[in-house]
Design a protein around this motif. Sequence first.
Motif, mmCIF file in Angstrom:
data_model
loop_
_atom_site.group_PDB
_atom_site.id
_atom_site.type_symbol
_atom_site.label_atom_id
_atom_site.label_comp_id
_atom_site.label_asym_id
_atom_site.label_seq_id
_atom_site.Cartn_x
_atom_site.Cartn_y
_atom_site.Cartn_z
ATOM 1 N N ASP A 293 0.829 -1.214 0.000
ATOM 2 C CA ASP A 293 0.000 0.000 0.000
ATOM 3 C C ASP A 293 0.860 1.260 0.000
ATOM 4 O O ASP A 293 0.552 2.239 -0.697
ATOM 5 N N HIS A 294 1.941 1.248 0.765
ATOM 6 C CA HIS A 294 2.835 2.409 0.807
ATOM 7 C C HIS A 294 3.466 2.667 -0.558
ATOM 8 O O HIS A 294 3.540 3.812 -1.019
ATOM 9 N N GLU A 295 3.922 1.590 -1.212
ATOM 10 C CA GLU A 295 4.520 1.719 -2.550
ATOM 11 C C GLU A 295 3.498 2.267 -3.541
ATOM 12 O O GLU A 295 3.805 3.155 -4.352
ATOM 13 N N MET A 296 2.293 1.762 -3.493
ATOM 14 C CA MET A 296 1.247 2.199 -4.417
ATOM 15 C C MET A 296 0.924 3.679 -4.220
ATOM 16 O O MET A 296 0.808 4.445 -5.187
ATOM 17 N N GLU A 297 0.786 4.083 -2.981
ATOM 18 C CA GLU A 297 0.468 5.490 -2.689
ATOM 19 C C GLU A 297 1.592 6.412 -3.132
ATOM 20 O O GLU A 297 1.348 7.481 -3.709
ATOM 21 N N ALA A 298 2.824 5.997 -2.894
ATOM 22 C CA ALA A 298 3.969 6.833 -3.246
ATOM 23 C C ALA A 298 4.088 7.011 -4.756
ATOM 24 O O ALA A 298 4.302 8.135 -5.249
ATOM 25 N N VAL A 299 3.923 5.932 -5.515
ATOM 26 C CA VAL A 299 4.082 6.038 -6.962
ATOM 27 C C VAL A 299 2.885 6.764 -7.587
ATOM 28 O O VAL A 299 3.035 7.512 -8.570
ATOM 29 N N ALA A 300 1.695 6.603 -7.023
ATOM 30 C CA ALA A 300 0.528 7.341 -7.510
ATOM 31 C C ALA A 300 0.729 8.835 -7.294
ATOM 32 O O ALA A 300 0.439 9.651 -8.187
ATOM 33 N N ARG A 301 1.230 9.194 -6.131
ATOM 34 C CA ARG A 301 1.479 10.607 -5.826
ATOM 35 C C ARG A 301 2.523 11.193 -6.790
ATOM 36 O O ARG A 301 2.365 12.299 -7.304
ATOM 37 N N LEU A 302 3.567 10.426 -7.052
ATOM 38 C CA LEU A 302 4.615 10.907 -7.965
ATOM 39 C C LEU A 302 4.045 11.149 -9.361
ATOM 40 O O LEU A 302 4.338 12.163 -10.009
ATOM 41 N N CYS A 303 3.224 10.214 -9.853
ATOM 42 C CA CYS A 303 2.637 10.362 -11.193
ATOM 43 C C CYS A 303 1.719 11.582 -11.261
ATOM 44 O O CYS A 303 1.725 12.322 -12.266
ATOM 45 N N MET A 304 0.939 11.794 -10.236
ATOM 46 C CA MET A 304 0.059 12.959 -10.208
ATOM 47 C C MET A 304 0.874 14.255 -10.233
ATOM 48 O O MET A 304 0.509 15.234 -10.891
ATOM 49 N N GLU A 305 1.987 14.258 -9.531
ATOM 50 C CA GLU A 305 2.861 15.432 -9.541
ATOM 51 C C GLU A 305 3.471 15.676 -10.915
ATOM 52 O O GLU A 305 3.859 16.803 -11.235
#
Length: 464
Positions: A293-305
């Motif tokens: 879950d942490h990995e998914m949230e981090a990479v989703a946030r990066l893509c949105m940025e």
Amino acid sequence: MYKQVTAEDIAYLQSILPAERVLTGDKIAEDYSHDELGDVRRMPDVLLKVLSTEEVSAVMRYANGQRIPVVVRGSGTGLVGAAVALEGGIMLETTGMNHILELDEENLTVTVQPGVLLMDLAAFAEENDFLYPPDPGEKSATIGGNISTNAGGMRAVKYGVTRDYVRGLTVVLPDGSVERLGGKVVKNSTGYSLLNLMIGSEGTLGVITEAILKLIPLPKITESLLIPFRSVPEGIRTVPDIIKSKASLTAIEFFERETVLFAEEYLGKKFPDTHWPAYLLLTVDGSDRAVVDHEMEAVARLCMEHGAVDAYLVDTDERKDSVWKPRGAFLEAIKASTTEMDECDVVVPRSKVAEFIEYTHDIAKELDVRIPSFGHAGDGNLHVYICRDGLDEAAWRERLTRAFALMYDRANELSGLVSGEHGIGFAKKQYMAETVGERQVALMRGIKQVFDPNHILNPGKLFD
């Protein structure tokens, strides 16, 4: 150079194998004259359906003595003509050698025959709580074919390619002798790695009749994110930053809206989103829910940025089916959208993926030809397809040749190579020679001469 197959040869081969497994003339289906793309064609003179190492050994001993060319074929899912009998002669079909021989849970290995299908091995491993990580898109390919081309696939970002999972091979050499290379050992510094010479050699050095493969424990959790972008450059240029973030991703796939629409039409199945020009499909696996879950949230946030429109969680069985089935059908969907096509299976450094994809768009405009693409952005391996559509034969050949020359030249400029996972075969050998240079080709020829002095195994391929 090669002996033509005669009635006496057929009679001898029927003394080695039952007559019903020795096929000639009209008994050989047309499919055996080509592989998946079908541009390279030639029928074998005799098709032998072999079932054991001993049978392969007897055939090779005879063929070598008579100087009859031999080509090995699995499921025929290749794309470069590697399993086409360019000189006629004997074709060895290994699909009947399709048994999983042993699961060794203590050493984390599975021993298989070459005709085992990738999807059957994957299912067997999962049923026993293991994972066989290599994951090429064509699941009906045989393990022997995967080893012969060092197939990669979507999970290569985290787990590597077929070569990383081959511990041992039983190989019949052109003179009929049987050698066992490697084994169940984890480490091996015992001289030259003949095992690794066989992997990726496309059936030019020996015939694989058994393989010992490494397994890993099955990850308990696998989740994916579908990330749409407003433009192709925006999407593909996000990949290096995803990699630099050190996220432990299993797959980083890139594809364009056009390819998704082809897959929808081909499968009759709706994709979750088709509104945007470009998509990344990212996968994380593991055994700890909090870590995944942490990995998914981090990479989703990066893509949105980096400008992503959204980040869709692919977590339910229904959504996984609606995303991964189309992804697995991209090749067939593009093929169904045109009258004829050919593929550029180029691999470039991951930092150069965006530049190469954008260059293919420039070529498409310059040559007025359609060039859809998708690929493993996480490891730099791209599948680029030149489509014939309504072009006449002369225009098609001229534009195809020009497109390949431009793309391989640019790949070379970007420190890339001709093939990331589909091999060279017949179709790409000119481009390999131009890329690696005369000295490396000469070294390959020297290796071939040592293993196969009569050049009977898969002639006309790679550099021959």
